[in-house]
Design a protein around this motif. Sequence first.
Motif, PDB file in Angstrom:
ATOM      1  N   ILE A 143       0.823  -1.084  -0.036  1.00 42.91           N
ATOM      2  CA  ILE A 143      -0.024  -0.046   0.135  1.00 42.91           C
ATOM      3  C   ILE A 143       1.021   1.326  -0.057  1.00 42.91           C
ATOM      4  O   ILE A 143       1.875   1.385   1.212  1.00 42.91           O
ATOM      5  N   GLY A 144       0.644   2.155  -0.900  1.00 45.39           N
ATOM      6  CA  GLY A 144       1.475   3.338  -0.957  1.00 45.39           C
ATOM      7  C   GLY A 144       0.690   4.609  -1.199  1.00 45.39           C
ATOM      8  O   GLY A 144      -0.516   4.560  -1.560  1.00 45.39           O
ATOM      9  N   LEU A 145       0.794   5.726  -0.414  1.00 44.67           N
ATOM     10  CA  LEU A 145       0.157   6.916  -0.392  1.00 44.67           C
ATOM     11  C   LEU A 145       1.226   7.976  -1.035  1.00 44.67           C
ATOM     12  O   LEU A 145       2.355   8.206  -0.149  1.00 44.67           O
ATOM     13  N   GLN A 146       0.870   8.501  -2.083  1.00 41.96           N
ATOM     14  CA  GLN A 146       1.920   9.977  -2.290  1.00 41.96           C
ATOM     15  C   GLN A 146       1.049  11.004  -2.113  1.00 41.96           C
ATOM     16  O   GLN A 146       0.066  11.213  -2.223  1.00 41.96           O
ATOM     17  N   GLY A 147       1.828  11.994  -1.295  1.00 46.59           N
ATOM     18  CA  GLY A 147       1.315  13.075  -1.027  1.00 46.59           C
ATOM     19  C   GLY A 147       1.526  14.272  -2.056  1.00 46.59           C
ATOM     20  O   GLY A 147       2.133  14.350  -2.951  1.00 46.59           O
ATOM     21  N   TYR A 148       0.659  15.027  -2.099  1.00 48.87           N
ATOM     22  CA  TYR A 148       0.427  16.217  -2.720  1.00 48.87           C
ATOM     23  C   TYR A 148       1.752  17.323  -2.837  1.00 48.87           C
ATOM     24  O   TYR A 148       2.180  17.312  -1.748  1.00 48.87           O
ATOM     25  N   LEU A 425      -9.454  -0.571   1.689  1.00 54.43           N
ATOM     26  CA  LEU A 425      -8.496   0.112   2.410  1.00 54.43           C
ATOM     27  C   LEU A 425      -9.033   1.583   2.353  1.00 54.43           C
ATOM     28  O   LEU A 425      -9.808   1.836   1.555  1.00 54.43           O
ATOM     29  N   LYS A 426      -8.985   2.172   3.920  1.00 52.28           N
ATOM     30  CA  LYS A 426      -9.463   3.368   3.994  1.00 52.28           C
ATOM     31  C   LYS A 426      -8.272   4.256   4.537  1.00 52.28           C
ATOM     32  O   LYS A 426      -7.497   3.922   5.431  1.00 52.28           O
ATOM     33  N   VAL A 427      -8.311   5.567   4.125  1.00 51.23           N
ATOM     34  CA  VAL A 427      -7.400   6.589   4.723  1.00 51.23           C
ATOM     35  C   VAL A 427      -7.940   7.680   5.109  1.00 51.23           C
ATOM     36  O   VAL A 427      -8.780   8.385   4.447  1.00 51.23           O
ATOM     37  N   ARG A 428      -7.867   8.072   6.528  1.00 51.06           N
ATOM     38  CA  ARG A 428      -8.484   9.394   7.015  1.00 51.06           C
ATOM     39  C   ARG A 428      -7.343  10.279   7.400  1.00 51.06           C
ATOM     40  O   ARG A 428      -6.327  10.034   7.803  1.00 51.06           O
ATOM     41  N   TYR A 429      -7.738  11.484   6.884  1.00 52.07           N
ATOM     42  CA  TYR A 429      -6.996  12.661   7.140  1.00 52.07           C
ATOM     43  C   TYR A 429      -7.676  13.846   7.541  1.00 52.07           C
ATOM     44  O   TYR A 429      -8.758  14.164   7.133  1.00 52.07           O
ATOM     45  N   LYS A 430      -6.737  15.174   7.953  1.00 52.25           N
ATOM     46  CA  LYS A 430      -7.249  16.270   8.140  1.00 52.25           C
ATOM     47  C   LYS A 430      -6.750  17.314   7.301  1.00 52.25           C
ATOM     48  O   LYS A 430      -5.196  17.234   7.332  1.00 52.25           O
ATOM     49  N   LEU A 431      -7.315  18.120   6.729  1.00 49.50           N
ATOM     50  CA  LEU A 431      -6.204  19.161   6.061  1.00 49.50           C
ATOM     51  C   LEU A 431      -5.712  20.118   6.961  1.00 49.50           C
ATOM     52  O   LEU A 431      -6.365  20.254   8.056  1.00 49.50           O
ATOM     53  N   PRO A 432      -4.745  20.833   6.856  1.00 54.81           N
ATOM     54  CA  PRO A 432      -4.035  21.739   7.944  1.00 54.81           C
ATOM     55  C   PRO A 432      -5.022  22.616   8.392  1.00 54.81           C
ATOM     56  O   PRO A 432      -5.763  23.388   7.553  1.00 54.81           O
ATOM     57  N   GLY A 433      -5.273  22.789   9.649  1.00 57.42           N
ATOM     58  CA  GLY A 433      -6.171  23.672  10.356  1.00 57.42           C
ATOM     59  C   GLY A 433      -7.400  23.413  10.291  1.00 57.42           C
ATOM     60  O   GLY A 433      -8.322  24.046  11.264  1.00 57.42           O
ATOM     61  N   GLU A 434      -7.925  22.433   9.770  1.00 55.72           N
ATOM     62  CA  GLU A 434      -9.223  21.762  10.139  1.00 55.72           C
ATOM     63  C   GLU A 434      -9.393  20.740  11.180  1.00 55.72           C
ATOM     64  O   GLU A 434      -8.660  20.000  11.504  1.00 55.72           O
ATOM     65  N   ILE A 440     -10.738   8.622   2.389  1.00 55.28           N
ATOM     66  CA  ILE A 440     -10.363   8.016   0.953  1.00 55.28           C
ATOM     67  C   ILE A 440     -10.589   6.554   1.121  1.00 55.28           C
ATOM     68  O   ILE A 440     -10.057   5.952   2.232  1.00 55.28           O
ATOM     69  N   GLU A 441     -11.324   5.983   0.256  1.00 52.26           N
ATOM     70  CA  GLU A 441     -11.468   4.505   0.131  1.00 52.26           C
ATOM     71  C   GLU A 441     -11.341   3.912  -1.226  1.00 52.26           C
ATOM     72  O   GLU A 441     -11.285   4.280  -2.118  1.00 52.26           O
ATOM     73  N   ARG A 442     -10.882   2.347  -0.899  1.00 50.30           N
ATOM     74  CA  ARG A 442     -10.675   1.923  -2.116  1.00 50.30           C
ATOM     75  C   ARG A 442     -10.478   0.356  -1.845  1.00 50.30           C
ATOM     76  O   ARG A 442      -9.865  -0.053  -1.044  1.00 50.30           O
ATOM     77  N   ALA A 443     -10.874  -0.246  -2.792  1.00 51.82           N
ATOM     78  CA  ALA A 443     -11.206  -1.967  -2.719  1.00 51.82           C
ATOM     79  C   ALA A 443      -9.703  -2.375  -2.942  1.00 51.82           C
ATOM     80  O   ALA A 443      -9.283  -1.758  -4.336  1.00 51.82           O
ATOM     81  N   ILE A 444      -9.272  -3.552  -2.749  1.00 48.46           N
ATOM     82  CA  ILE A 444      -8.128  -4.236  -3.061  1.00 48.46           C
ATOM     83  C   ILE A 444      -8.529  -5.422  -3.544  1.00 48.46           C
ATOM     84  O   ILE A 444      -9.257  -6.424  -2.885  1.00 48.46           O
ATOM     85  N   GLY A 445      -8.453  -5.794  -4.867  1.00 45.70           N
ATOM     86  CA  GLY A 445      -8.911  -6.899  -5.444  1.00 45.70           C
ATOM     87  C   GLY A 445      -8.065  -7.738  -6.189  1.00 45.70           C
ATOM     88  O   GLY A 445      -6.648  -7.437  -6.229  1.00 45.70           O
TER      89      GLY A 445
END
Length: 522
Positions: A143-148, A425-434, A440-445
Amino acid sequence: MQAPMPAIPPLPVPPVQKRLDEVTVTGQAVAPTAAPRRPPIVMTFPPQADTERYPNAQANPIRQVAQDPVSTFSVDVDTASYANVRRFLNEGARPPADSVRVEELINYFDYGYRQPASRQEPFAPYVAVVPSPWSKDRQIVHIGLQGYDLPSKTQPPLNLVFLVDTSGSMWGPDRLPLATKAMNLLVDQLGPKDRVAIVAYAGSAGAVLAPTDGRSKLKVRCALGALRAGGSTAGGQGLALAYDLAKQNFDPKAVNRVILMTDGDFNVGVADPARLKDLVSDQRKSGVYLSVYGFGRGNYNDTMMQTLAQNGNGTAAYVDTLSEARKLFREDFSSSLFPIADDVKIQVEFNPAQVSEYRLIGYETRMLAREDFNNDQVDAGEVGSNASVTALYEITPAGARPSSDPLRYGVSEHPAATGSELAYLKVRYKLPGEANSRLIERAIGRGDAYASLAAAPEASRWAVSVAGFGQLLKRDPRIDASFGWPQVIDIAQGARGDDPFGLRAEFVQLARTAGEAVPKGD
């Protein structure tokens, strides 16, 4: 005409000292008696005690999907363990097992994941499922997450306080002098809207440089150049002063951060990790974050560094060389300082119809309870601009031989599950200041699976090689005896790809060294 100076009488000539072989007794020369020979004075010093401290985290266990299908953890973008492991290997010794955090080894590298398109959804998930090279009939879920990547024109100004350990333990070329060079590299990146202050602590804490704008680089460099090591380590007092200084110049539109340079050897004032954890946790709520950079050897306190960074909403790195300082404060400058998301958590639910067992490789100090995932009050990891996060699970597909016997009195049927999905797969996050998180959700198949490791993308092959390297260093008993350093090197050699800074080539050499090095303490 001046009278001539009186002549200075010559100094009396001392009598000629008799040689030992001409000593006279009652006027007659006799052969000298040999003086007793004194044993040579041998100065002995006790060896310097190795007081390095590391978190004693037990490896994640293998979990049965039927009983425990959900795995939750806070992301970790720290890289301290990799540089520290490299330091041990370059000295000819394998590192202590507790010093090896496999996720920090994996996350040291860039994997070239696809960039996300929006700052509002700052992560683009990557998923691949490949055969495990160290365990027959098992698979690796990558599992990889690329940041903006924040464009430079949109990066906020910086309000930084350098908190520099100038205690006696920071004496030596790999400590305060290297820390000063590292900070000068960071100073190179400062712009006219940025501000930096300096606090030093040794015995007592004090401000060395008042907040100064980024154009006055010479003034900042002179203040850094005047730092000298000596005294005890009043770390808690220094932290409090640095936070106060950062809050005095707090800008809600800026990145407000304390940057600590230390070996972590706090021995005066507040030195208990639990109390320091409370201190930085409280200060984090004010919007001032803490990043920690470790130096030195022999007394390096990794436990303290991890406590501070994880609770201060910052990163932890270890600086063993000037090249590592360049990586951190030049190549990775944006990811170190400009956050794109706070409290980032990952949760994976495995499908018991397709997967019977799983284990998360690494992240032992980042595990969360299942219910923590939806609780926005629970702190988690911060991710910076263009940073990536990588996690690997080893899974046992349904039908393959499990690691433990089935329960005699357990439920034999699989619970109802969705089709051919392996996991969700679920990814939970806060934007800065929020204050409220986003999801974000995604099935792994099966469509994410590759028939062989050789057929998998380069990113997955490289991540697997680093994970194997880390588990061998930890002497993980779940690695088959047939998998060793030659296999790590072979997988890595086939996945080096584009390597502009030579980091992957260096890793291959470290793997070779690890195969020959003596375990620390042996």
